[in-house]
Design an enzyme around this catalytic site. Structure first.
Site, PDB file in Angstrom:
ATOM      1  N   SER A  89      -5.007  -0.026   5.935  1.00  0.00           N
ATOM      2  CA  SER A  89      -5.829  -1.137   5.450  1.00  0.00           C
ATOM      3  C   SER A  89      -4.964  -2.133   4.698  1.00  0.00           C
ATOM      4  CB  SER A  89      -6.948  -0.617   4.546  1.00  0.00           C
ATOM      5  OG  SER A  89      -6.422  -0.249   3.279  1.00  0.00           O
ATOM      6  N   LYS A 146      -2.141   3.379  -3.948  1.00  0.00           N
ATOM      7  CA  LYS A 146      -2.371   2.276  -4.879  1.00  0.00           C
ATOM      8  C   LYS A 146      -1.178   2.199  -5.828  1.00  0.00           C
ATOM      9  CE  LYS A 146      -6.602   1.757  -3.245  1.00  0.00           C
ATOM     10  NZ  LYS A 146      -6.931   0.642  -2.337  1.00  0.00           N
TER      11      LYS A 146
END
Length: 307
Positions: A89, A146
């Site tokens: 993504s 992240k």
């Protein structure tokens, strides 16, 4: 617990190793004994074909002996040293793009067993600015990636697309902590990337000693109504509990991260993303006859260390 592929690799390694061991300790001596008995019955040496037939390993043993060293090496490598991941993504744009293939350094943090993820060796802890892979707290079989923003004890505020951090003071520390500080941003460009039809601004963010690029979409508001609600804090404020970390995606307005679900337990940390070893470009034209999963090019300029 680890993902299904890690469990499959460990089980395959154990199964092939046990078959190899069973053959070495039990089956091979029995085949040799049959050969000796056959030679005694024949009154001498048997023809070569007959001897080879009696000593021939079963197919399952041949397969196990051929795959065990390779599978064992792969299991050790991806469990304790480096594990490859593919970026699915755009939540970490511009640092990582869809189609990037990365290496995650497993020994950067605590070394864990590949199945139950129990700590085998306590190593370094995540630092501010690390790009970390971890088990998604809401679905631990899924790996997320992240950037580490808050360490245990830190106070983090994300307000009006601006990040503020009050770093926790270690024992005896008197400087560089205990004060709410603005994380510096410097505009790099605008319009290089788009979120839907909205142009994004690319900033360089200085997080401690780590400088990295982030994206913001000025036209998109912050959905604070969906933010994780922590007792005793403002809606856009997060105080990191002991043994946990606070993470954000670099694509700040297009990332489901700690703002929405809270904190990452230290146990969930998998490793630090350190290198892009391959990067494919895919066809994004919905009218094209070419399937979207087929690469149309290689982005060689993206290969290298991750910052």
């Amino acid at each position: 617990m680890a993902g299904y592929f890690a469990i499959f690799l460990v089980l395959l390694t154990l199964a092939s190793g046990l078959v190899w061991l069973l053959d070495a300790l039990v089956l091979a001596p029995k085949r040799q004994q049959k050969l000796v008995l056959a030679q005694a019955s024949a009154g001498g040496q048997l023809p070569v074909d007959s001897s080879e037939s009696l000593l021939k390993e079963p197919q399952i043993v041949e397969t196990a002996k051929s795959i065990f060293p390779v599978i064992a090496l792969i299991t050790i490598f991806r469990s304790f040293i480096y594990e490859p991941f593919q970026i699915p993504s755009g939540s970490m744009m511009p640092t990582l793009l869809v189609g990037d293939f990365i290496l995650v350094e497993k020994f950067s943090y605590d070394v864990k067993d590949p199945v139950w993820r129990s700590t085998l060796y306590s190593n370094n802890k995540p630092k501010h600015g690390d790009v970390a892979v971890f088990k998604y707290p809401e679905q631990p079989t899924v790996d997320y990636i992240k950037r580490v923003i808050g360490l245990p004890g830190d106070r983090v505020i994300y307000r009006n697309k601006q990040l503020f951090i009050e770093k926790a003071c270690a024992e005896g520390q008197t400087t560089g902590c205990g004060k709410l500080e603005t994380v510096e941003l410097s505009l790099k460009n605008e319009g290089e990337y788009y979120q839907e039809r909205y142009p994004q601004r690319r900033y360089t963010e200085q997080l401690g000693e780590v400088a990295h690029d982030i994206l913001q979409t000025p036209a998109r508001r912050e959905h604070t109504e969906f933010f994780f609600k922590q007792r005793g804090t403002a809606i856009d404020e997060f105080v990191v509990p002991d043994g946990h970390y606070f993470v954000l995606g670099d694509n700040r307005d297009n990332s489901r991260d700690g703002r929405f679900w809270g904190f990452v337990p230290e146990h969930n940390m998998v490793g630090k993303a350190v290198f892009i070893w391959m990067s494919f470009e895919f066809n994004e034209d919905p009218q094209s006859w070419l399937p979207g999963w087929v690469p149309i090019g290689v982005r060689f300029d993206r290969l290298g260390p991750i910052h």
